[in-house]
Scaffold this motif. Structure first.
Motif, short mmCIF file in Angstrom:
data_model
loop_
_atom_site.label_atom_id
_atom_site.label_comp_id
_atom_site.label_asym_id
_atom_site.label_seq_id
_atom_site.Cartn_x
_atom_site.Cartn_y
_atom_site.Cartn_z
N GLN A 1 0.85 -1.19 0.00
CA GLN A 1 0.00 0.00 0.00
C GLN A 1 0.89 1.25 0.00
O GLN A 1 1.77 1.40 0.83
N VAL A 2 0.62 2.13 -0.94
CA VAL A 2 1.41 3.35 -1.06
C VAL A 2 0.84 4.42 -0.13
O VAL A 2 -0.37 4.64 -0.09
N GLN A 3 1.73 5.06 0.60
CA GLN A 3 1.32 6.18 1.45
C GLN A 3 2.31 7.32 1.31
O GLN A 3 3.52 7.11 1.31
N LEU A 4 1.77 8.52 1.18
CA LEU A 4 2.55 9.75 1.26
C LEU A 4 1.94 10.55 2.39
O LEU A 4 0.76 10.89 2.35
N VAL A 5 2.74 10.86 3.40
CA VAL A 5 2.22 11.55 4.57
C VAL A 5 2.97 12.85 4.76
O VAL A 5 4.17 12.86 5.05
N SER A 25 5.98 5.65 1.70
CA SER A 25 6.14 4.21 1.95
C SER A 25 5.40 3.45 0.86
O SER A 25 4.46 3.96 0.25
N GLY A 26 5.86 2.24 0.61
CA GLY A 26 5.21 1.41 -0.40
C GLY A 26 5.66 1.64 -1.82
O GLY A 26 5.10 1.06 -2.75
N ILE A 27 6.64 2.51 -2.00
CA ILE A 27 7.19 2.76 -3.34
C ILE A 27 8.71 2.72 -3.29
O ILE A 27 9.30 2.87 -2.21
N ALA A 28 9.32 2.51 -4.45
CA ALA A 28 10.78 2.60 -4.56
C ALA A 28 11.12 4.09 -4.66
O ALA A 28 11.29 4.63 -5.75
N PHE A 29 11.19 4.72 -3.52
CA PHE A 29 11.23 6.18 -3.44
C PHE A 29 12.28 6.81 -4.33
O PHE A 29 12.03 7.80 -5.01
N ARG A 30 13.47 6.22 -4.35
CA ARG A 30 14.57 6.86 -5.08
C ARG A 30 14.33 6.92 -6.58
O ARG A 30 15.02 7.64 -7.29
N LYS A 75 15.78 8.11 3.94
CA LYS A 75 14.61 8.23 4.81
C LYS A 75 13.30 8.21 4.04
O LYS A 75 12.23 8.37 4.64
N ASN A 76 13.39 8.03 2.72
CA ASN A 76 12.17 8.03 1.89
C ASN A 76 11.34 9.29 2.13
O ASN A 76 10.10 9.23 2.19
N TYR A 106 2.88 5.95 -12.82
CA TYR A 106 2.55 5.75 -11.42
C TYR A 106 2.48 7.14 -10.77
O TYR A 106 3.45 7.89 -10.83
N ASP A 107 1.35 7.45 -10.14
CA ASP A 107 1.09 8.80 -9.67
C ASP A 107 0.37 8.73 -8.34
O ASP A 107 -0.75 8.21 -8.27
#
Length: 119
Positions: A1-5, A25-30, A75-76, A106-107
């Motif tokens: 599950q993707v989360q942006l907080v 979280s839940g994504i390959a941030f870099r 730290k993503n 992916y958005d």
């Protein structure tokens, strides 16, 4: 599950500073380009700044010279340092993560954090 907080919003006087954070979280941030957008009451959402996956930055309009976007891949997290704030910066600020692989985009969006600048 993707989360942006997002976090770090609040009330500040004109001329003050705030630092917004967006923890992913839940994504390959870099591998994602990270953007900050804002939406003021009665207005459309607008781009503020972007930092791409290799660290290049882009600013729009009045953000130039006052705001700084950065990222910490360990730290993503992406940050938006906002200085010399003005009442017209008042808005809900949103974090966006985007990546295009072949023809698929992916958005993802965060829930937003309120920034209020008093005069």
């Amino acid at each position: 599950q993707v989360q942006l907080v997002e976090s770090g919003g609040g009330l500040v006087q004109a001329g003050g500073s705030l630092r917004l954070s967006c923890a992913a979280s839940g994504i390959a941030f870099r591998t994602y380009d990270m953007g900050w957008y804002r939406q003021a009451p009665g207005k459309q959402r607008e781009l503020v700044a972007v930092i791409n996956s290799v660290g290049s930055t882009y600013y729009v309009g009045s953000a130039k010279g006052r705001f700084t976007v950065s990222r910490d891949n360990a730290k993503n997290t992406t940050y938006l340092q906002m200085n010399s704030l003005k009442p017209e910066d008042t808005a809900v600020y949103y974090c966006n993560a985007v990546r295009t692989v072949l023809a698929y985009k992916y958005d993802y969006w965060g829930q937003g954090t309120q920034v209020t600048v008093s005069s």
